[in-house]
Design an enzyme around this catalytic site. Structure first.
Site, mmCIF file in Angstrom:
data_model
loop_
_atom_site.group_PDB
_atom_site.id
_atom_site.type_symbol
_atom_site.label_atom_id
_atom_site.label_comp_id
_atom_site.label_asym_id
_atom_site.label_seq_id
_atom_site.Cartn_x
_atom_site.Cartn_y
_atom_site.Cartn_z
ATOM 1 N N GLN A 179 -9.771 -4.470 6.874
ATOM 2 C CA GLN A 179 -9.029 -3.981 8.204
ATOM 3 C C GLN A 179 -9.707 -3.220 8.910
ATOM 4 O O GLN A 179 -8.971 -1.938 10.324
ATOM 5 C CB GLN A 179 -7.428 -4.120 7.749
ATOM 6 N N ASP A 201 -4.373 7.748 3.269
ATOM 7 C CA ASP A 201 -3.213 6.669 4.050
ATOM 8 C C ASP A 201 -4.289 6.048 4.406
ATOM 9 O O ASP A 201 -5.449 6.435 5.524
ATOM 10 C CB ASP A 201 -2.349 7.038 3.934
ATOM 11 N N GLU A 202 -5.008 5.241 4.612
ATOM 12 C CA GLU A 202 -5.743 4.339 5.603
ATOM 13 C C GLU A 202 -7.118 5.044 5.974
ATOM 14 O O GLU A 202 -7.330 4.817 7.156
ATOM 15 C CB GLU A 202 -4.971 4.484 7.514
ATOM 16 N N ARG A 207 -1.314 -11.328 9.637
ATOM 17 C CA ARG A 207 0.567 -9.961 10.593
ATOM 18 C C ARG A 207 1.745 -11.908 10.799
ATOM 19 O O ARG A 207 2.603 -11.361 10.611
ATOM 20 C CB ARG A 207 -0.035 -10.375 11.806
ATOM 21 N N LYS A 227 0.859 -1.436 -0.181
ATOM 22 C CA LYS A 227 -0.207 -0.332 0.336
ATOM 23 C C LYS A 227 0.831 1.426 0.362
ATOM 24 O O LYS A 227 0.183 2.123 -0.361
ATOM 25 C CB LYS A 227 -1.287 -0.409 0.734
ATOM 26 N N THR A 228 1.901 1.763 1.150
ATOM 27 C CA THR A 228 2.529 2.392 0.912
ATOM 28 C C THR A 228 3.910 2.633 -0.706
ATOM 29 O O THR A 228 3.606 3.985 -0.883
ATOM 30 C CB THR A 228 3.957 2.427 2.786
#
Length: 666
Positions: free
Chosen positions: A271, A240-241, A621, A49-50
């Site tokens: 998420q 973002d997010e 995770r 994503k980043t």
């Protein structure tokens, strides 16, 4: 009528140096190079994503967009700095004019420039949480409310109430009814305090953290010339997010993007797990409705986990109705070992299994730092912390302080400690200061009186007969009488009852009211105390119970040293705190209905779906190994052993994707 004149962008002086097609996978490339307009990028866990956001910023700059016309909104300043640093490494251009940072930092920047429009000078003070609490307590006092006479919410709790009202844009009545129903009888007084608080902030040229959003949005809505200035400036907005945004943040984005509509939001609906702190899941779901021309991109290639873990993750999230459906696929090779589902007898055996398997992984050259134990709530790790301490396995709590070191646990333990040792001055002072009307000076005087009483006769027959003669103020008289009664109840004739009974009596008679007034997360702390009472059932003797508490609080295993000379420790964390992290091996514990998903979530579909998203976050995770564990039985404070059903989430995973482990006693 004025003539329309279009100012063309100046050609870029930098030569295009990035090979986007080779640096990005096909899905990332499509999102990064998309034409202007509203863009929704659904980026699955571990999908880069980043990287996608960073390359989008670089792509805009390479195509002649002035850095001053780009706004990058993130949830931490660190994230914004990292992205801009990466852009600088990719391109030989000066991007210093780009506006990048958190919603609050951008709001602060705008208010410093234009805050006078709503009555604040540019030198306004931003209060930290302690300043805010102090100001609120002062406002409460000036309103003629005595919190020592009625259980009025303290400054910390008021700050949380007001914060929820701002960030969710809901009415005080609605907010209290849902989150703080026990304060509804005080609603008119709380509203009055809120109004006084707002006036006090304005008169002192001060703002709290939430004002940086609320006052910014109000300024832009009330002053069209300011809003028009920023709408013209920010031709491209990147967020973002986005799944973690709340109502006021989404409104701020929509207002700023109204003219150009060039807004790219990146996130993962699967998420979205922060509704409890105001995040609005509907923001990301409804984006295509708010921006009908929006293009939707899905990035589903995962670089983190082996295929076996991703198959379980895909199956785990599939039952959710409200979602953008996607299928994570792996870039890594197969691991051959399927995720394990492990049934244990009780919480103690679960802790033993996790501890033993951790030691085995360590022998297999997996660093302790690369191992995580995740849980739904902090109290789920009680038995595990004890077991790790017993075995000398070092651990660190990512989700906050250790269970037994939390304020509410130590508060209730102070009563137990005092009954076990009437000369425990620290326990006595902590205990009496929890009572309305008793402060530090009163506690000092009361201790002197109590100590003198003990010196005359150390044998306790009746706590009440000893406590009542001590001098307390009129405001504390009622609570002092309650304390005397409670101590006689938990230790009749000076003989302490079983620890579980003591804890339940203390909470019911005294501590519950205190917790409501002092903790915004009262429900979670109440769960902790219920778990503490259940945990105490295994100890028949009060001294053994207190010894175990001391062991966990004070005896830390010496961290192991790996080959690089770094200290190692297993990571213990709530799933919420672990979001964004990754580990070689992950244990998800207490996967039973009522624990994970939590009992409070079983009433509505929306709540269950958020719990399922939380389960999905826990699974994703793990990079190499995943263990999903649940105990058949649970120690309960008041009802004996309770049978536990496996989590409904486990039943939703096809049997062929997991491996059942049968645990036997050696």
């Amino acid at each position: 009528m004025p003539r329309e004149y279009t100012l063309q962008r100046a050609p870029s002086t930098a030569t295009i140096s990035i090979d986007y097609a080779s640096d990005l996978n096909e899905q990332q490339y499509a999102a990064v190079t998309a034409a202007p307009g509203p863009l929704l990028v659904i980026a699955g866990a571990g999908s880069g994503k980043t990287r996608t956001l960073t390359y989008r910023v670089a792509y805009l700059l390479e195509n002649g967009v002035d850095p001053r016309n780009i706004l990058l909104l993130t949830f931490t300043n660190k994230a914004a700095r990292q992205m801009l640093d990466r852009v600088a490494n990719l391109l030989p251009v000066d991007a210093s004019g780009l506006w990048g940072g958190t919603f609050h930092s951008i709001g602060n920047r705008m208010l410093r420039r234009h805050g006078s429009a709503i009555g604040f000078s540019s030198g306004f003070t931003i209060m930290d949480r302690e300043d805010q609490k102090d100001l609120l307590n002062s406002v409460v006092a000036s309103a003629g409310i005595d919190p020592k006479e009625i259980r009025f919410p303290k400054g910390d709790v008021l700050a949380d109430i007001f914060s929820f009202v701002v960030n969710t844009e809901r009415s005080m009545e609605e907010l209290l009814a849902e989150k703080f129903p026990y304060f509804l009888p005080l609603i008119e007084q709380i509203k009055d305090v809120h109004a006084r608080y707002e006036r006090r902030k304005k008169s002192t040229n001060s703002m709290d953290f939430d004002d940086l959003l609320e006052k910014t949005l109000r300024m832009l809505k009330e002053h069209e010339e300011i809003a028009a200035f920023y709408r013209r400036q920010f031709q491209f907005i990147l967020v973002d997010e986005y799944q973690d945004t709340n109502k006021i943040q989404a409104d701020l984005i929509d207002l700023l993007a109204a003219e150009h509509q060039n807004v790219m939001v990146v996130g993962d609906d699967a998420q979205s797990i922060y509704s409890w702190r105001g995040a609005n899941f509907q923001n990301i779901l409804a984006f295509p409705r708010r921006y009908p021309n929006a293009q939707v991109f899905k990035i589903e290639l995962n670089y983190r986990s082996v295929p076996e873990i991703l198959q379980v993750a895909n199956a785990a999230i599939a039952p959710n109705v409200q979602q953008f459906r996607k299928q994570l696929s792996a870039t890594r090779l197969t691991n051959s070992a399927r995720p394990a589902v492990v049934a244990l007898n009780d919480g103690g055996e679960q802790a033993q299994f996790v501890a033993q398997r951790i030691l085995e992984l360590r022998d297999e050259n997996v660093d302790l730092n690369e191992i995580a134990v995740l849980y739904r709530a902090h109290y789920h790790a009680v038995e595990l912390q004890l077991e790790l301490s017993r075995r000398g396995i070092p651990y660190q709590i990512t989700s906050g302080i250790r269970f037994f070191e939390q304020a509410h646990i130590k508060d209730v333990a102070a009563f137990v400690r005092f009954v076990a040792n009437p000369r425990d001055e620290v326990a006595f002072r902590r205990m009496v200061r929890l009572l309305p009307g008793i402060g530090g000076k009163s506690a000092e005087n009361l201790w002197r009186g109590w100590e003198e009483s003990l010196n005359q006769n150390a044998v306790i027959v009746s706590w009440g007969d000893r406590l009542r003669p001590l001098s307390v103020g009129a405001r504390a008289q009622k609570s002092w009488e309650q304390l005397a009664h409670t101590l006689d109840e938990i230790a009749p004739d000076g003989e302490p009852k079983q620890p579980t009974e003591m804890i339940m009596s203390i909470v019911e008679a005294i501590y519950d009211d205190y917790a409501k007034a002092n903790f915004a997360n009262y429900e979670l702390r109440k769960e902790d105390l219920t778990q503490l009472a259940g945990f105490a059932r295994q100890f028949k003797d009060i001294h053994e119970f207190l010894s175990q508490l001391a062991l966990i609080s004070n005896v830390d295993a010496e961290p192991a040293v790996n080959q690089a000379g770094e200290k190692e420790a297993v990571n213990l964390s709530s799933v919420h705190q672990a979001k964004g992290l990754e580990f070689h091996s992950v244990f998800v514990i207490w996967l039973t209905d009522g624990m994970f998903p939590s009992s409070r979530s079983l009433e509505t579909r929306d709540a269950i779906e958020e719990e399922r998203r939380l389960f999905y976050v826990a699974i994703t995770r793990a990079k190499d190994e995943l263990y999903l564990t649940y105990p058949h039985m649970r120690l309960n404070a008041g009802y004996g052993d309770m049978f536990q059903r496996p989590s409904r989430f486990l039943k939703e995973i096809p049997a062929q994707l997991i491996e059942d482990w049968n645990v036997r006693r050696g």
